[in-house]
Design a protein around this motif. Structure first.
Motif, PDB file in Angstrom:
ATOM      1  N   THR A  39       0.825  -1.212   0.000  1.00 46.29           N
ATOM      2  CA  THR A  39       0.000   0.000   0.000  1.00 46.29           C
ATOM      3  C   THR A  39       0.861   1.266   0.000  1.00 46.29           C
ATOM      4  OG1 THR A  39      -0.170   0.090   2.423  1.00 46.29           O
ATOM      5  CG2 THR A  39      -1.844  -1.196   1.241  1.00 46.29           C
ATOM      6  N   ASP A  40       2.156   1.121  -0.170  1.00 50.31           N
ATOM      7  CA  ASP A  40       3.047   2.281  -0.184  1.00 50.31           C
ATOM      8  C   ASP A  40       2.638   3.241  -1.297  1.00 50.31           C
ATOM      9  OD1 ASP A  40       5.179   3.915   0.472  1.00 50.31           O
ATOM     10  OD2 ASP A  40       6.582   2.839  -0.823  1.00 50.31           O
ATOM     11  N   GLY A  41       2.480   4.517  -0.977  1.00 56.04           N
ATOM     12  CA  GLY A  41       2.143   5.518  -1.971  1.00 56.04           C
ATOM     13  C   GLY A  41       0.660   5.757  -2.167  1.00 56.04           C
ATOM     14  N   TRP A  67       5.068   4.489   4.685  1.00 58.86           N
ATOM     15  CA  TRP A  67       4.010   3.789   5.425  1.00 58.86           C
ATOM     16  C   TRP A  67       3.391   2.745   4.510  1.00 58.86           C
ATOM     17  CZ3 TRP A  67       3.156   3.850  10.429  1.00 58.86           C
ATOM     18  CH2 TRP A  67       2.010   3.223  10.920  1.00 58.86           C
ATOM     19  N   ASP A  68       3.365   1.509   4.980  1.00 62.54           N
ATOM     20  CA  ASP A  68       2.878   0.404   4.165  1.00 62.54           C
ATOM     21  C   ASP A  68       2.238  -0.607   5.110  1.00 62.54           C
ATOM     22  OD1 ASP A  68       2.551  -1.800   2.448  1.00 62.54           O
ATOM     23  OD2 ASP A  68       4.401  -1.369   1.348  1.00 62.54           O
ATOM     24  N   GLN A  69       1.035  -1.056   4.774  1.00 55.39           N
ATOM     25  CA  GLN A  69       0.380  -2.070   5.597  1.00 55.39           C
ATOM     26  C   GLN A  69       1.214  -3.354   5.662  1.00 55.39           C
ATOM     27  OE1 GLN A  69      -2.093  -1.396   7.485  1.00 55.39           O
ATOM     28  NE2 GLN A  69      -3.972  -0.806   6.428  1.00 55.39           N
ATOM     29  N   CYS A  70       2.148  -3.516   4.737  1.00 55.26           N
ATOM     30  CA  CYS A  70       2.958  -4.743   4.679  1.00 55.26           C
ATOM     31  C   CYS A  70       4.300  -4.606   5.391  1.00 55.26           C
ATOM     32  CB  CYS A  70       3.208  -5.130   3.219  1.00 55.26           C
ATOM     33  SG  CYS A  70       1.710  -5.317   2.220  1.00 55.26           S
ATOM     34  N   MET A  71       4.551  -3.508   6.097  1.00 55.36           N
ATOM     35  CA  MET A  71       5.882  -3.249   6.630  1.00 55.36           C
ATOM     36  C   MET A  71       6.097  -3.753   8.051  1.00 55.36           C
ATOM     37  SD  MET A  71       5.593   0.886   7.267  1.00 55.36           S
ATOM     38  CE  MET A  71       7.362   1.116   7.255  1.00 55.36           C
ATOM     39  N   ALA A 106       4.850  17.597  -0.855  1.00 56.66           N
ATOM     40  CA  ALA A 106       4.726  16.143  -0.835  1.00 56.66           C
ATOM     41  C   ALA A 106       5.719  15.507  -1.803  1.00 56.66           C
ATOM     42  CB  ALA A 106       3.303  15.731  -1.225  1.00 56.66           C
ATOM     43  N   ARG A 107       6.131  14.307  -1.463  1.00 58.04           N
ATOM     44  CA  ARG A 107       6.992  13.571  -2.381  1.00 58.04           C
ATOM     45  C   ARG A 107       6.189  13.084  -3.577  1.00 58.04           C
ATOM     46  NH1 ARG A 107       9.921   9.179   1.315  1.00 58.04           N
ATOM     47  NH2 ARG A 107       7.798   8.936   2.025  1.00 58.04           N
ATOM     48  N   PRO A 108       6.858  12.748  -4.683  1.00 61.97           N
ATOM     49  CA  PRO A 108       6.143  12.208  -5.849  1.00 61.97           C
ATOM     50  C   PRO A 108       5.478  10.888  -5.506  1.00 61.97           C
ATOM     51  CG  PRO A 108       8.394  12.858  -6.416  1.00 61.97           C
ATOM     52  CD  PRO A 108       8.288  12.921  -4.927  1.00 61.97           C
ATOM     53  N   ASP A 109       4.492  10.551  -6.292  1.00 60.98           N
ATOM     54  CA  ASP A 109       3.786   9.287  -6.115  1.00 60.98           C
ATOM     55  C   ASP A 109       4.781   8.134  -6.290  1.00 60.98           C
ATOM     56  OD1 ASP A 109       2.120   7.099  -6.183  1.00 60.98           O
ATOM     57  OD2 ASP A 109       0.526   8.193  -7.233  1.00 60.98           O
ATOM     58  N   ARG A 110       4.817   7.199  -5.290  1.00 60.09           N
ATOM     59  CA  ARG A 110       5.763   6.098  -5.361  1.00 60.09           C
ATOM     60  C   ARG A 110       5.099   4.803  -5.776  1.00 60.09           C
ATOM     61  NH1 ARG A 110       6.554   8.084  -0.359  1.00 60.09           N
ATOM     62  NH2 ARG A 110       5.913   6.146   0.617  1.00 60.09           N
ATOM     63  N   ARG A 111       3.835   4.831  -6.168  1.00 60.38           N
ATOM     64  CA  ARG A 111       3.140   3.577  -6.449  1.00 60.38           C
ATOM     65  C   ARG A 111       3.756   2.806  -7.615  1.00 60.38           C
ATOM     66  NH1 ARG A 111      -2.965   5.615  -6.362  1.00 60.38           N
ATOM     67  NH2 ARG A 111      -1.905   7.568  -6.786  1.00 60.38           N
ATOM     68  N   ASP A 112       4.419   3.512  -8.557  1.00 61.80           N
ATOM     69  CA  ASP A 112       4.996   2.833  -9.704  1.00 61.80           C
ATOM     70  C   ASP A 112       6.454   2.437  -9.477  1.00 61.80           C
ATOM     71  OD1 ASP A 112       2.630   3.090 -11.097  1.00 61.80           O
ATOM     72  OD2 ASP A 112       3.183   5.074 -11.832  1.00 61.80           O
TER      73      ASP A 112
END
Length: 434
Positions: free
Chosen positions: A241-243, A254-258, A406-412
């Motif tokens: 879920t990062d980004g 922040w990531d639900q998987c971390m 804000a930082r750039p979108d990290r989803r990709d």
């Protein structure tokens, strides 16, 4: 099996790769082992579970608030305790033993087993709380939380629309921080969980309410099917879920998987984001920034990456490349005081070792809210932790600075599997409390 893992890692949807064929049919017919006599049913139950001597001690402290809540409303309290994992599984969920033995997750097996047992033990609805969680405001009835009756903000049409939904989750929306702000839109109907991404990014599974149903049992088994994967794999898969946050939340890793060894929120998010139709059988209660906060708590050991990201933000804010010698010192200036008593259902003591958890649960049970009016035992068995736990740290600042972009979108920005291993040996893999 290894070939399936490789296929998942190069782009196939992880959920579809790992779920056993038996669990792919939604919703599968699932029968309970014991027949239920309607005359012996407990319409509403409150439940938790723990095994191992140390963590049974934590459960005994938090049970004080749960018994009182159950007694206040005429609910049953179900407590599932055992000395070790073998005893726990054999006693409460032998049907799930095969999946539990394969699990990497330290949390999913115990919760799945406990809820499974409660549903089998004649409960129509189960309010499940972690054993390291405290029930706070006794005035919040399960009937009201479930939208079973019309009332303020809930119409008769809402009750009818939601009556076929079998599970209720609590979502945390922090609009100022950019975490799921859409969940607070006034246009969303009562009980809405927002989009699948919003649900996945902001669900908190420290408490939930489950109705006895095939949907619920299928969901429990499907989460167990995903419990075999470790954090490193999940963080480099579409489950991450990062980004997904917006605004200031992009500045925080922040990531639900971390959360090492605790993959339950990650895999639940993965299920819903890859099967948005699950939302049709799900209803949600949403906490907001300022008023209602159904489910909250403190991170006793924030993930190192989250700490580092806030350190970097703090250094940039002060035009200083150096960081504080003590990472937690940065959080001291940003934590919020405990939420108001009214409207707070559950306080979770998340992460940490046994000593930290016991201190946190004891503080929340006996000392945090005078309104709870629970007297600590005077037999010397409860240590007053107020001197060392009067100000539990929070992971996020109260609000973002106005001048920080804000930082750039990290989803990709998806990398391949890391060369480092995050697997745990058998002694560390098994949970003690949930």
């Amino acid at each position: 099996w290894s070939l399936r893992l490789v296929m998942c890692s190069i782009g196939l949807i992880a959920v579809l790769c790992v779920l056993p064929v038996a669990t792919m049919s939604w919703v599968r017919e699932t029968s309970t082992e014991a027949a239920k006599d309607d005359g012996d049913r407990s319409h509403y139950c409150v439940a938790h579970a723990a095994y191992g001597g140390s963590y049974r001690t934590i459960a005994e402290v938090s049970a004080v608030t749960k018994r009182r809540y159950a007694e206040t409303h005429g609910y049953a309290f179900r407590e599932y305790l055992a000395d070790d994992l073998d005893d726990f599984v054999a006693t409460y969920c032998p049907e799930l033993e095969g999946q539990i033995r394969l699990a990497y997750s330290k949390t999913t097996p115990v919760k799945s087993c406990g809820i499974w047992a409660a549903l089998r033990d004649s409960c129509d609805y189960v309010l499940w709380t972690d054993a390291d969680a405290v029930l706070v405001d006794n005035s919040l009835r399960m009937e009201d939380l479930l939208f079973l009756e019309a009332g303020p903000g809930v119409s008769e049409d809402d009750v009818e629309r939601l009556e076929d939904r079998d599970i209720l989750f609590f979502l945390e929306s922090y609009k100022k921080l950019g975490l799921c702000p859409r969940l607070l839109d006034k246009d969303l109907p009562a009980g809405s969980c927002g989009s699948a991404d919003d649900f996945g990014n902001c669900v908190n599974t420290g408490a939930l309410i489950v109705r006895d149903s095939d949907f619920a049992r299928t969901l429990l088994r499907d989460q167990l099917a995903l419990a075999v994967f470790d954090n490193d794999f999940l963080r480099h898969s579409p489950c991450s879920t990062d980004g997904l946050g917006s605004g200031f939340a992009r500045n925080i890793t922040w990531d639900q998987c971390m959360f090492e060894g605790e993959t339950e929120q990650c895999t639940l998010s993965c299920l819903y984001r890859n099967r948005p139709e699950l939302l049709e059988k799900t209803k949600c209660r949403v906490s907001d920034d300022n008023n209602t906060h159904y489910l909250f708590g403190t991170l006793l050991d924030p993930p190192e990456e989250a700490v580092a990201s806030v350190e970097q933000w703090d250094a940039k804010k002060h035009n200083n490349a150096s960081v504080a010698a003590d990472p937690m010192a940065i959080f001291d200036g940003y934590h919020k005081p405990p939420r108001a008593f009214g409207g707070s259902l559950v306080y979770n003591c998340m992460g940490g070792d046994f000593a930290k958890k016991l201190e946190c649960v004891t503080f929340a049970t006996y000392f945090m809210w005078p309104e709870m009016d629970i007297a600590a035992p005077d037999d010397g068995g409860v240590l007053d932790p107020r001197s060392t736990f009067a100000s539990p740290p929070m992971i996020l600042p109260a609000q973002p600075p106005a001048d920080f972009a804000a930082r750039p979108d990290r989803r990709d920005d998806r990398r391949g599997p890391s060369s480092s291993s995050s697997s745990l040996d058998d002694a560390d893999r098994r949970p003690s409390v949930y």
